[in-house]
Write an enzyme that holds these catalytic residues in place. Sequence first.
Site, PDB file in Angstrom:
ATOM      1  N   SER A   1       3.511   4.116  -7.033  1.00  0.00           N
ATOM      2  CA  SER A   1       3.953   4.721  -8.185  1.00  0.00           C
ATOM      3  C   SER A   1       4.197   3.921  -9.454  1.00  0.00           C
ATOM      4  O   SER A   1       4.426   2.455  -9.368  1.00  0.00           O
ATOM      5  CB  SER A   1       5.303   5.572  -8.010  1.00  0.00           C
ATOM      6  OG  SER A   1       6.227   4.402  -7.371  1.00  0.00           O
TER       7      SER A   1
ATOM      8  N   ALA B   1       0.491  -1.079   0.021  1.00  0.00           N
ATOM      9  CA  ALA B   1       0.156   0.052   0.017  1.00  0.00           C
ATOM     10  C   ALA B   1       0.865   1.196  -0.011  1.00  0.00           C
ATOM     11  O   ALA B   1       1.836   1.023   0.340  1.00  0.00           O
ATOM     12  CB  ALA B   1      -0.878   0.081   1.159  1.00  0.00           C
ATOM     13  N   PRO B   2       0.118   2.090  -0.555  1.00  0.00           N
ATOM     14  CA  PRO B   2       1.151   3.660  -0.610  1.00  0.00           C
ATOM     15  C   PRO B   2       0.644   4.489   0.671  1.00  0.00           C
ATOM     16  O   PRO B   2       0.057   4.184   1.526  1.00  0.00           O
ATOM     17  CB  PRO B   2       0.282   4.369  -1.758  1.00  0.00           C
ATOM     18  CG  PRO B   2      -0.967   3.963  -1.844  1.00  0.00           C
ATOM     19  CD  PRO B   2      -1.072   2.524  -1.136  1.00  0.00           C
TER      20      PRO B   2
ATOM     21  N   GLU C   1      -2.552  -0.751  -9.231  1.00  0.00           N
ATOM     22  CA  GLU C   1      -3.218   0.478  -9.168  1.00  0.00           C
ATOM     23  C   GLU C   1      -2.010   1.666  -9.076  1.00  0.00           C
ATOM     24  O   GLU C   1      -1.400   1.983  -7.928  1.00  0.00           O
ATOM     25  CB  GLU C   1      -4.204   0.654  -7.890  1.00  0.00           C
ATOM     26  CG  GLU C   1      -5.126  -0.405  -8.157  1.00  0.00           C
ATOM     27  CD  GLU C   1      -5.990  -0.496  -9.392  1.00  0.00           C
ATOM     28  OE1 GLU C   1      -6.210   0.763  -9.728  1.00  0.00           O
ATOM     29  OE2 GLU C   1      -6.852  -1.475  -9.903  1.00  0.00           O
TER      30      GLU C   1
ATOM     31  N   CYS D   1      -4.263  10.042  -6.202  1.00  0.00           N
ATOM     32  CA  CYS D   1      -3.925   9.401  -7.517  1.00  0.00           C
ATOM     33  C   CYS D   1      -4.814   9.918  -8.673  1.00  0.00           C
ATOM     34  O   CYS D   1      -4.222  10.575  -9.706  1.00  0.00           O
ATOM     35  CB  CYS D   1      -3.891   8.009  -7.481  1.00  0.00           C
ATOM     36  SG  CYS D   1      -5.324   7.427  -7.164  1.00  0.00           S
TER      37      CYS D   1
ATOM     38  N   LYS E   1       1.910  -4.927   3.401  1.00  0.00           N
ATOM     39  CA  LYS E   1       3.002  -3.818   3.777  1.00  0.00           C
ATOM     40  C   LYS E   1       2.564  -2.594   3.466  1.00  0.00           C
ATOM     41  O   LYS E   1       2.599  -2.281   2.170  1.00  0.00           O
ATOM     42  CB  LYS E   1       4.158  -4.291   2.857  1.00  0.00           C
ATOM     43  CG  LYS E   1       5.485  -3.710   3.413  1.00  0.00           C
ATOM     44  CD  LYS E   1       6.543  -3.599   2.582  1.00  0.00           C
ATOM     45  CE  LYS E   1       6.413  -2.530   1.523  1.00  0.00           C
ATOM     46  NZ  LYS E   1       6.499  -1.134   2.239  1.00  0.00           N
ATOM     47  N   PRO E   2       2.708  -1.811   4.444  1.00  0.00           N
ATOM     48  CA  PRO E   2       2.252  -0.349   4.361  1.00  0.00           C
ATOM     49  C   PRO E   2       3.425   0.335   3.920  1.00  0.00           C
ATOM     50  O   PRO E   2       4.529  -0.329   4.087  1.00  0.00           O
ATOM     51  CB  PRO E   2       1.692   0.251   5.760  1.00  0.00           C
ATOM     52  CG  PRO E   2       2.387  -0.913   6.703  1.00  0.00           C
ATOM     53  CD  PRO E   2       2.625  -2.384   5.978  1.00  0.00           C
ATOM     54  N   SER E   3       3.363   1.645   3.459  1.00  0.00           N
ATOM     55  CA  SER E   3       4.629   2.488   3.088  1.00  0.00           C
ATOM     56  C   SER E   3       5.377   2.705   4.463  1.00  0.00           C
ATOM     57  O   SER E   3       5.017   2.806   5.362  1.00  0.00           O
ATOM     58  CB  SER E   3       4.115   3.889   2.553  1.00  0.00           C
ATOM     59  OG  SER E   3       4.981   4.758   2.599  1.00  0.00           O
TER      60      SER E   3
HETATM   61  P1  NAD Z   1       5.538   4.335  -3.851  1.00  0.00           P
HETATM   62  O1  NAD Z   1       5.632   3.581  -5.241  1.00  0.00           O
HETATM   63  O2  NAD Z   1       6.838   5.009  -3.484  1.00  0.00           O
HETATM   64  O3  NAD Z   1       5.441   3.170  -2.700  1.00  0.00           O
HETATM   65  C1  NAD Z   1       4.223   2.159  -2.546  1.00  0.00           C
HETATM   66  C2  NAD Z   1       4.480   1.059  -1.916  1.00  0.00           C
HETATM   67  O4  NAD Z   1       5.352   0.399  -2.560  1.00  0.00           O
HETATM   68  C3  NAD Z   1       5.234   1.233  -0.393  1.00  0.00           C
HETATM   69  O5  NAD Z   1       4.991   0.344   0.493  1.00  0.00           O
HETATM   70  C4  NAD Z   1       6.602   0.968  -0.781  1.00  0.00           C
HETATM   71  O6  NAD Z   1       7.579   0.667   0.255  1.00  0.00           O
HETATM   72  C5  NAD Z   1       6.377  -0.296  -1.802  1.00  0.00           C
HETATM   73  N1  NAD Z   1       7.602  -0.534  -2.927  1.00  0.00           N
HETATM   74  C6  NAD Z   1       8.503   0.419  -3.435  1.00  0.00           C
HETATM   75  N2  NAD Z   1       9.325  -0.138  -3.937  1.00  0.00           N
HETATM   76  C7  NAD Z   1       8.988  -1.428  -4.116  1.00  0.00           C
HETATM   77  C8  NAD Z   1       9.472  -2.763  -4.653  1.00  0.00           C
HETATM   78  N3  NAD Z   1      10.425  -2.695  -5.625  1.00  0.00           N
HETATM   79  N4  NAD Z   1       8.970  -3.975  -4.528  1.00  0.00           N
HETATM   80  C9  NAD Z   1       7.946  -3.989  -3.548  1.00  0.00           C
HETATM   81  N5  NAD Z   1       7.256  -2.962  -2.847  1.00  0.00           N
HETATM   82  C10 NAD Z   1       7.846  -1.802  -3.240  1.00  0.00           C
HETATM   83  O7  NAD Z   1       4.376   5.023  -3.830  1.00  0.00           O
HETATM   84  P2  NAD Z   1       3.909   6.458  -2.581  1.00  0.00           P
HETATM   85  O8  NAD Z   1       4.607   7.414  -2.825  1.00  0.00           O
HETATM   86  O9  NAD Z   1       3.621   5.418  -1.351  1.00  0.00           O
HETATM   87  O10 NAD Z   1       2.427   6.545  -3.191  1.00  0.00           O
HETATM   88  C11 NAD Z   1       2.241   7.655  -4.166  1.00  0.00           C
HETATM   89  C12 NAD Z   1       1.832   6.883  -5.467  1.00  0.00           C
HETATM   90  O11 NAD Z   1       0.774   6.011  -5.624  1.00  0.00           O
HETATM   91  C13 NAD Z   1       1.497   8.054  -6.626  1.00  0.00           C
HETATM   92  O12 NAD Z   1       2.154   7.635  -8.045  1.00  0.00           O
HETATM   93  C14 NAD Z   1      -0.119   7.814  -6.856  1.00  0.00           C
HETATM   94  O13 NAD Z   1      -0.467   8.364  -7.952  1.00  0.00           O
HETATM   95  C15 NAD Z   1      -0.009   6.187  -6.552  1.00  0.00           C
HETATM   96  N6  NAD Z   1      -1.548   5.972  -6.070  1.00  0.00           N
HETATM   97  C16 NAD Z   1      -2.211   5.271  -6.903  1.00  0.00           C
HETATM   98  C17 NAD Z   1      -3.399   4.930  -6.592  1.00  0.00           C
HETATM   99  C18 NAD Z   1      -4.386   4.390  -7.662  1.00  0.00           C
HETATM  100  O14 NAD Z   1      -5.435   3.871  -6.991  1.00  0.00           O
HETATM  101  N7  NAD Z   1      -4.308   4.048  -8.872  1.00  0.00           N
HETATM  102  C19 NAD Z   1      -4.158   5.196  -5.496  1.00  0.00           C
HETATM  103  C20 NAD Z   1      -2.963   5.705  -4.368  1.00  0.00           C
HETATM  104  C21 NAD Z   1      -1.957   6.099  -4.891  1.00  0.00           C
END
Ligand code: NAD
Length: 476
Positions: free
Chosen positions: A221, A143-144, A242, A276, A169-171
């Site tokens: 992302s 999750a993000p 997503e 997002c 796994k949360p952020s």
């Molecule tokens: P992020 O991609 O930095 O992190 C999201 C999650 O992924 C975190 O838990 C992080 O620890 C994990 N992660 C990162 N690299 C990984 C890897 N290689 N393997 C496994 N896990 C990994 O995103 P963020 O900054 O927390 O959130 C913002 C992004 O999320 C923006 O781009 C936003 O648009 C997007 N988002 C999309 C939606 C949707 O429904 N489409 C909803 C909310 C946010």
Amino acid sequence: MSAFVDQLAHGPGAARYGPTPVENPALGEVFAQAPGCTPEQLDRLLDDAARAFPGWAATPLEDRRDRLLSCRRALLAVVDPMADLLTREQGKPLKHARAEVVLAADWFAHTARLDLAPERLVDEPGARVGLERVPHGVVAAIAPSNYPVLLAVCKIAPALLAGNTVVLKPSPDTPMSSLMMGRVLNEILPAGTFTVVSGGAELGARLTVHPAVRLVSFTGSVGAGRTIARQAAADLKRVVLELGGNDPAVVLPGTDVLAVARDLFGRAMTNSGQFCAAVKRVYAPRAEHRRLAEAMADMAESAVVGDGLDPATEYGPLVSRAQLERVAGMVDGAVAAGARVLAGGHVLDRAGHFYPPTVVTDLPPGSLLEEEEQFGPVVPVIPYDDPEQVIARANASPYGLGCSLWGDEDRARALAGRPECGTVWINTHGDLRHDVPFGGHRHSGIGVEYGDWGLDEYTQLKVHHIALRQADREMS
Ligand code: NAD
């Protein structure tokens, strides 16, 4: 500080895991220690989830529904402490944090109402064919940081209803509310059914490649989504991705721009732009774009930015220093190349990661502010001359989450087939519902969430094909 935070830092779990600091983005100070998770611990927890799977999958659907309803009640009982944690770790105003937890709780109830009934596809003299939806096994939910509670529940609830077990796994920026959710829901769900692990990308990567995991449901992302798809491919795991968006809002010719300015501003600045499906760029007819930008700039100037714990705050900080620097860098880059800032446009001179609502015009061609997702409280207002061309320009981005058209409804409906994205809104933007699928086209994702369509992602189809012999036919 809440008893829960204190318990995590000093309680029995702390020694077992080794804590990692979590910052309050409104203060720029560490306020809690989240337990980390070593690779060995993750392996053991995934083994537990795999062992719990057959029992949970065999639990009658009605019982699983009842557990989801109990999860709703349990979350509603902790709205205040969970919202407090959410504001401290994410930054959003407390009333929005409360709304997020309540919505997440209700999501359990919405999901509990969905159906997974088997279907009879063929019923002929020689054959009977039935179809059922079966769970995948262990689901890794990643999750993000922007809506950590809600977006986790959007995965957990359908995954559990379908009979999967879940490791969330949360952020690493926002693990505390999810860890609290883990504690609360573990009182209700059988051991191993739902587990929360906290850590960063490395832990996520290990989760993604682990053989026990059969589906990776990821929100985040585009870059991380691409890496996860690659990691999951080695073992041909299913993925639901997503991902980010760079949603355009197109104001159609003849629209009263002052009448739509408030809505456009609000939908660009939702959660300080960390949404997002926020409006990430506005296109307006050339003759009107400046008036629209100025109206939005007035709104930006009067917005109340501050600590989410202050009841007057409308817009909180960005979730992390890295995100603040990214947003500031995109604006600075645009300004250096000739863009004009009408409001905001600089990091606030105070503790924490504050960037004020910002409106930018005169973007130079190729500006990152038009081509990339900013994920912050910054909106460019871009002029256009020809509505046909502006849709092509909106589609030039590899993102494809959403797009909105503002103005005369008939005119908007006539154009609504053109944007290449998962959702087209008319005279609104970013409205999401539990009973409507949501997902991105192109780089914004694979698969959908919400409603029956979202539930389907947590199941795989299994066909039962029975050849009926003459004797069976006579008996049936
Ligand atoms: P992020 O991609 O930095 O992190 C999201 C999650 O992924 C975190 O838990 C992080 O620890 C994990 N992660 C990162 N690299 C990984 C890897 N290689 N393997 C496994 N896990 C990994 O995103 P963020 O900054 O927390 O959130 C913002 C992004 O999320 C923006 O781009 C936003 O648009 C997007 N988002 C999309 C939606 C949707 O429904 N489409 C909803 C909310 C946010």
